[in-house]
Each structure stands twice: as C-alpha cells, then as structure tokens.
Design a protein around this motif. Structure first.
Motif, PDB file in Angstrom:
ATOM      1  N   ILE A 290     -17.943  38.124  19.400  1.00 24.20           N
ATOM      2  CA  ILE A 290     -17.285  39.403  19.089  1.00 24.20           C
ATOM      3  C   ILE A 290     -18.303  40.411  18.551  1.00 24.20           C
ATOM      4  CG2 ILE A 290     -15.614  40.486  17.516  1.00 24.20           C
ATOM      5  CD1 ILE A 290     -13.955  37.866  17.807  1.00 24.20           C
ATOM      6  N   ILE A 291     -19.169  39.958  17.640  1.00 23.14           N
ATOM      7  CA  ILE A 291     -20.192  40.861  17.075  1.00 23.14           C
ATOM      8  C   ILE A 291     -21.136  41.336  18.188  1.00 23.14           C
ATOM      9  CG2 ILE A 291     -22.203  40.917  15.530  1.00 23.14           C
ATOM     10  CD1 ILE A 291     -20.601  38.922  13.732  1.00 23.14           C
ATOM     11  N   HIS A 292     -21.473  40.412  19.084  1.00 28.34           N
ATOM     12  CA  HIS A 292     -22.357  40.738  20.210  1.00 28.34           C
ATOM     13  C   HIS A 292     -21.751  41.843  21.077  1.00 28.34           C
ATOM     14  CE1 HIS A 292     -26.087  39.396  21.782  1.00 28.34           C
ATOM     15  NE2 HIS A 292     -25.625  39.092  22.982  1.00 28.34           N
ATOM     16  N   LEU A 293     -20.448  41.702  21.371  1.00 32.64           N
ATOM     17  CA  LEU A 293     -19.784  42.677  22.242  1.00 32.64           C
ATOM     18  C   LEU A 293     -19.493  43.990  21.526  1.00 32.64           C
ATOM     19  CD1 LEU A 293     -17.269  40.284  24.032  1.00 32.64           C
ATOM     20  CD2 LEU A 293     -19.432  41.134  24.895  1.00 32.64           C
ATOM     21  N   MET A 294     -19.501  43.962  20.199  1.00 32.56           N
ATOM     22  CA  MET A 294     -19.221  45.170  19.413  1.00 32.56           C
ATOM     23  C   MET A 294     -20.497  45.922  19.039  1.00 32.56           C
ATOM     24  SD  MET A 294     -15.991  45.634  18.407  1.00 32.56           S
ATOM     25  CE  MET A 294     -14.631  44.885  19.239  1.00 32.56           C
TER      26      MET A 294
ATOM     27  N   ALA B  33     -17.663  25.465  13.386  1.00 32.18           N
ATOM     28  CA  ALA B  33     -18.730  25.846  14.328  1.00 32.18           C
ATOM     29  C   ALA B  33     -18.157  26.725  15.437  1.00 32.18           C
ATOM     30  CB  ALA B  33     -19.377  24.590  14.912  1.00 32.18           C
ATOM     31  N   LEU B  34     -16.972  26.349  15.940  1.00 31.24           N
ATOM     32  CA  LEU B  34     -16.322  27.154  16.988  1.00 31.24           C
ATOM     33  C   LEU B  34     -15.974  28.541  16.474  1.00 31.24           C
ATOM     34  CD1 LEU B  34     -14.986  27.412  19.761  1.00 31.24           C
ATOM     35  CD2 LEU B  34     -12.949  26.337  18.814  1.00 31.24           C
ATOM     36  N   LEU B  35     -15.500  28.613  15.232  1.00 33.09           N
ATOM     37  CA  LEU B  35     -15.120  29.903  14.639  1.00 33.09           C
ATOM     38  C   LEU B  35     -16.321  30.838  14.529  1.00 33.09           C
ATOM     39  CD1 LEU B  35     -12.555  31.161  13.567  1.00 33.09           C
ATOM     40  CD2 LEU B  35     -12.997  30.157  11.347  1.00 33.09           C
ATOM     41  N   PHE B  36     -17.451  30.294  14.108  1.00 35.75           N
ATOM     42  CA  PHE B  36     -18.667  31.119  14.013  1.00 35.75           C
ATOM     43  C   PHE B  36     -19.157  31.558  15.390  1.00 35.75           C
ATOM     44  CE2 PHE B  36     -19.483  29.827   9.562  1.00 35.75           C
ATOM     45  CZ  PHE B  36     -19.858  31.063   9.077  1.00 35.75           C
ATOM     46  N   MET B  37     -19.033  30.683  16.378  1.00 37.39           N
ATOM     47  CA  MET B  37     -19.457  31.060  17.724  1.00 37.39           C
ATOM     48  C   MET B  37     -18.596  32.203  18.272  1.00 37.39           C
ATOM     49  SD  MET B  37     -20.260  27.569  19.699  1.00 37.39           S
ATOM     50  CE  MET B  37     -21.711  26.602  19.405  1.00 37.39           C
ATOM     51  N   CYS B  38     -17.285  32.123  18.037  1.00 41.95           N
ATOM     52  CA  CYS B  38     -16.387  33.212  18.473  1.00 41.95           C
ATOM     53  C   CYS B  38     -16.738  34.507  17.756  1.00 41.95           C
ATOM     54  CB  CYS B  38     -14.940  32.846  18.186  1.00 41.95           C
ATOM     55  SG  CYS B  38     -14.373  31.408  19.071  1.00 41.95           S
TER      56      CYS B  38
END
Length: 580
Positions: free
Chosen positions: A319-323, A310-315
């Motif tokens: 990243i996708i959001h900022l990219m 779950a933490l990995l998907f949130m990170c």
C-alpha cells in the motif's frame, strides 16, 4: 540488475528448501519425542574448557521452520519492493546475516553462543534500521541500539555469574538449582534481558522507532526474529520463572505493555506504526502468558502471530509503495476497489490478529484467554487481558475504516495500478499459512486434547469483548473521519496516550540523554581535563611558559632586569630585618 534478482531468487529458494527440511525434522522429533544435544570442545587449556554446544528438539526445529518460511517470502517480496535499490545484494546479505543470527540463537543451549546470536541480531538490526541513511533513521537506529544494549549487558552479567557453576550450558542447571540464590539473580537478569529485546515497559519506545527500516525488514523483524528473541529466551529459561516475585513483576509489566500499545495504536495515524504497536501488544500477551507458567502456549501464540503479522506488514508495504511512499492513513481510502487482492490479504491478516474464529490467531488467543479465566489471577490482570483484547479489535476496525471503507481521500492522484505479482505470490503463501497454521499447530504442540469447561457467559466473553471493541472502533472512526476529531477536546490526554505514555521522551531525553551527558562530562573533566592537565598538555604549557620567560631574559630586556633587581633588594632587606 539480473544478477541482483538472481541473488533474491537463490536466497528465497534455499530458505524454502531449509523450511521443508525443518518441517520433516519437526514431525519426526515430535512423533518420536526426541532431543539431540551436541557439543564439541573447541579449546581445552588446564582446567578450562570452551565447548560449542547445539540443542535440537521439536521447538527449535519448529521455530527455524517458521523463520525460514517467513524469510523466504520476505526476500522474494524484496525482489520487487526494493527493485529500485542500487545495492540490492547488500540488502539481501544483511537480511541473510540477520536470519543466521536468529537461527544461531534458536539452537544454542549455551549462554555464550546465545550472546553471539543475540548481539548479531542487535548489530544487524542497527544496520537495517539506518539503511535509508537520513537523520530520522539514524536517531531511530541509535535508540534501538542503546535500548537493546541494556539487554546485552545483562546477558554479559549472566555469563559472569554462571562462572560460579563451572559451565555456561544453562540446560544442566535448570532442573536442580532453582532455589539457589545465585540462580535467582541469574533469573532476574535474564528476565530484564528478555524484556529489553521484546520491548516491554519501560523499554518499549524503540519498537515503533525501528519502523524507519525498509518494510520487508519490518515484516521479518516484527514477526519472527528480533522482537521474539526475548520471548524465546524466556521460554527456554522458563523454569527460572518459578520465583513468585519475578513472575508478578513480569505479569504486571507485560499486561501494562498490552494496554499501552493498544491505546497508543488508536491514536496513531502512521500505517506502519499502528502495526508495530499491535506487535507490541501481542508481545505483551506472550510475556504475560509466560509469567503465568505456560511456555508451550506462549510459543504457540508466538508462531501463529508470526504468520499473520508478516503478512500484515507485507500488505502495508504494498500500500505504501502504491501511495508514492505515503504512510498517513488519513490520506488513504477506498483501497478495496483499486487493489482488491492486497486488500483481501490485509483484511484476513487483520481478522486473524483479532482472533476471529477459525483463523490462525483464534486458536492461540482463545486458549490464552480461557486459561486466564481458569487461572488464579486478580481482577486487575483479568481486566487488562480482556480490555486489551477489545482494544485490538478497536484499532483493527479503525484501520479498516480508514483504508477500505473511507471515501477516496487522496491529496493528489496516486499511481494505484494493479498489484505486483511478485509481491502477491509471497503474500498468498503467507495468507494460506495465516488461515491453516493455528489448527495445525494446535494438533502438533498440544497432542493430548484438553477439555476446558467454563460457564456459557465466560466462554462467550471473548466474543462479547470483540464485538464491543469492533463497534467502538467503527463509531469513533466514523466520528473522526466525517467530522472534527473529538479527541482534541482532551488535548493533554491525547498527547499522553499518543506518545506511548511519554516513553520515547523518557528513553531519549531522560535516560539516554542523561547517561550520554554524564559521559560527555566525564570526557570533559577527566580525559580532556585532569588527565590532560597532569600529563602531556600540562607539561607542554609549563615548558612553554618557562621558555617564554627565558626568551625575555635572553633578549636583555631592561625592564625585567630592573624588576628582578628591585625584587632581589626587597628580599635582602626583609631578610636583614628578620635576622636582626
């Protein structure tokens, strides 16, 4: 907008409160070794009773505790991630419906109520996968729905077989009807149902396709809810797995799933799909542990995996959001300099996934691999386990190379501002759990300490394989990033590996397309063909034809009169000849 934010806050607060309640109940039930089985009659008609039943034990409370904590983090995270969504309250309600279906599945010892939770998961997951409403999402949703439908049909068949026993409460049958032929049929159907929901070969193609859903949904679905439902079902039905044929079959398929997912993740460039394939690999590990007859160990790995995944998907979502919604890892790089806190969470969750000592994943994976060494398994399964462990390290180091150690490799200037604090708060809660969960669960689930004696080389085998996988990941990523991709020299092999052994093609163009085309032919031939010809449409054509002929006659057409007169004369002439 404030109203929508309040829905997020209230939902996450309620789920956190639910987590605390489940935590205390878990401790109480483990310490007192309690099980509560509740049932009440809904309908009693002649000899037929429809009974609603609930099962509360340490396992159901512990699973609900983890589901509620991850859900609380995900909904709080969605407050920022989905802030531009106009219908945020609809999204939150769908997620809450999804969580309720999972909780209903967890506490159900009755196969009917299991089907309700199971089908609720399938239906709501379809709504969430097609949430963005474009062609790719629709296709992914249809593939997810049709693949999971197979498991639903098998559970319906289990319900019909269980009618022979007079009740649908499976918990009563497991202890004394294991060798019954009908129970063997039921166990086969349950295993196939669990394999479809947990995306084992040959049903694996829907799991990466379900990445079309929003990232908070992926964090929830791929950690503790939808994909773990099949594993949890088989943990509850674990006494049915005593038949050797089913055990060997499940062990083979789950080991191949581990291998396939590990290899495919090394060929993938979509950030979310790499993490989805790592989920698939870990699901294969859980299923293979189940098939070795170790349900508690499978449950242990399921819970530790839920936290760091779950933490990995949130990170990945941050990243996708900022990219600017870019998911291609080839266009990323140097992220550790710009978003250090998210990078910290991502690296720790990745290391927990790899089983680095004293993080959450280490306690379960190390125990699993040591049990594999001690079990009476052949060399093929032994090789698949350790090779898949090396591949986990391989694709993790490759991912870190592309994201963190690679040069700043963006096509245009992206908005790499400081991270969002709402997202960071939810991620840090799971970060803490990803570090401490393994040791805490090992004390709670395995209260009696077992000592595992192994030779030094076998004990260190896991570290050898991990180190080798990390070196290979580093070297091959360095080759791919800074020079031409060497894999393209073997184009056909690369295509086969990157397309999950052609499983998406088989699932769409092969199975689904074949069955859907059969349905289309049946509609054309039967519904629109024979049944139309001999019912309404056919009668309409006959009446129409005769009415047209009748109209010609009534119009006093000379040609028709002459034609009918000639026919009549010929008929009379033939009749005279025949009579003479």
């Amino acid at each position: 907008m404030n109203k929508m934010f309040s829905i997020c806050f209230i939902s996450s607060f309620f789920l956190f409160f639910f987590f605390l309640i489940n935590f205390f109940f878990t401790l109480y039930f483990i310490l007192n070794d309690m099980v509560i089985f509740m049932e009440w009659e809904l309908i009693s008609f002649n000899s037929m009773n429809i009974v609603m039943s609930l099962l509360f034990d340490w396992m159901s409370f512990m699973f609900m505790m983890f589901v509620s904590l991850i859900s609380c983090s995900v909904i709080y995270y969605s407050k920022s991630y989905m802030s531009s969504e106009m219908n945020l309250n609809r999204f939150i309600l769908l997620v809450l419906l999804f969580i309720m279906s999972m909780i209903f599945l967890i506490i159900s010892p009755n196969i009917i109520s299991i089907l309700l939770g199971w089908d609720g998961l399938g239906l709501v997951s379809y709504c969430l996968v097609i949430y963005y409403q474009n062609l790719k999402s629709y296709n992914a949703g249809m593939l997810t729905m049709l693949s999971n439908r197979i498991g639903d049909v098998f559970i319906l068949m289990v319900i019909s077989w269980m009618v022979n026993y007079g009740s649908w409460n499976y918990i009563f049958y497991l202890n004394f009807m294991i060798n019954d032929v009908e129970m063997l049929i039921i166990s086969g159907l349950i295993i196939v149902a669990g394999m479809t929901k947990s995306a084992q070969i040959p049903f694996s193609s829907w799991l990466p396709a379900a990445m079309a859903a929003p990232t908070p949904v992926s964090a929830l679905v791929h950690s503790s809810t939808l994909v773990t439902a099949g594993v949890y079902l088989l943990i509850r039905f674990n006494l049915l797995l005593m038949d050797m044929f089913f055990l060997k079959l499940l062990l083979l398929f789950s080991s191949l799933t581990m291998l396939m997912a590990g290899i495919s993740a090394n060929y993938e460039f979509d950030l979310k799909k790499i993490i989805a394939l790592s989920t698939l690999s870990q699901l294969g590990l859980m299923m293979s542990v189940l098939s070795m007859g170790l349900p508690d160990l499978a449950f242990f790995h399921l819970l530790t995996h839920a936290m760091f995944k779950a933490l990995l998907f949130m990170c990945a979502g941050t990243i996708i959001h900022l990219m600017n919604d870019n998911q291609d890892i080839r266009l990323m790089g140097g992220l550790g300099l710009y978003i250090p806190l998210t990078s910290l969470c991502m690296n720790i969750s990745n290391l927990a996934l790899c089983g680095i000592p004293f993080l959450a994943g280490f306690y379960s994976k190390d125990l699993v691999l040591e049990m594999v060494v001690m079990s009476n398994l052949n060399i093929l399964i032994f090789f698949l386990y350790y090779f898949s462990m090396g591949l986990t390290m391989f694709y993790t180091i490759r991912l870190l190379m592309y994201l963190m150690l690679n040069n700043y490799n963006l096509l245009s200037i992206y908005n790499l501002f400081d991270e969002d604090y709402i997202m960071l708060k939810s991620m840090f809660m799971l970060l803490f759990m990803s570090v401490v969960t393994g040791s805490i669960l090992s004390w709670l689930i395995f209260s009696i300490p077992y000592m595992i004696y192994l030779p030094l080389n076998l004990k260190l085998m896991i570290l050898y394989v991990s180190f080798l996988g990390a070196c290979m990941g580093y070297l091959i990523s360095k080759m791919s990033i800074y020079s031409s991709n060497k894999f393209l020299m073997f184009y056909e092999l690369s295509l086969f590996m990157s397309l999950m052994w052609f499983m998406p093609n088989l699932s769409t163009y092969g199975l689904n397309y074949y069955f859907l085309s059969i349905s289309q032919n049946m509609i054309n031939k039967i519904d629109m063909g024979w049944s139309e010809l001999y019912s309404g449409q056919g009668i309409f054509y006959i009446i129409k034809k005769y009415s047209v002929f009748n109209m010609y006659i009534q119009m006093n057409n000379l040609k028709i009169y002459m034609f009918s007169f000639i026919l009549w004369m010929m008929f009379m002439f033939l009749l005279v000849i025949i009579l003479n």
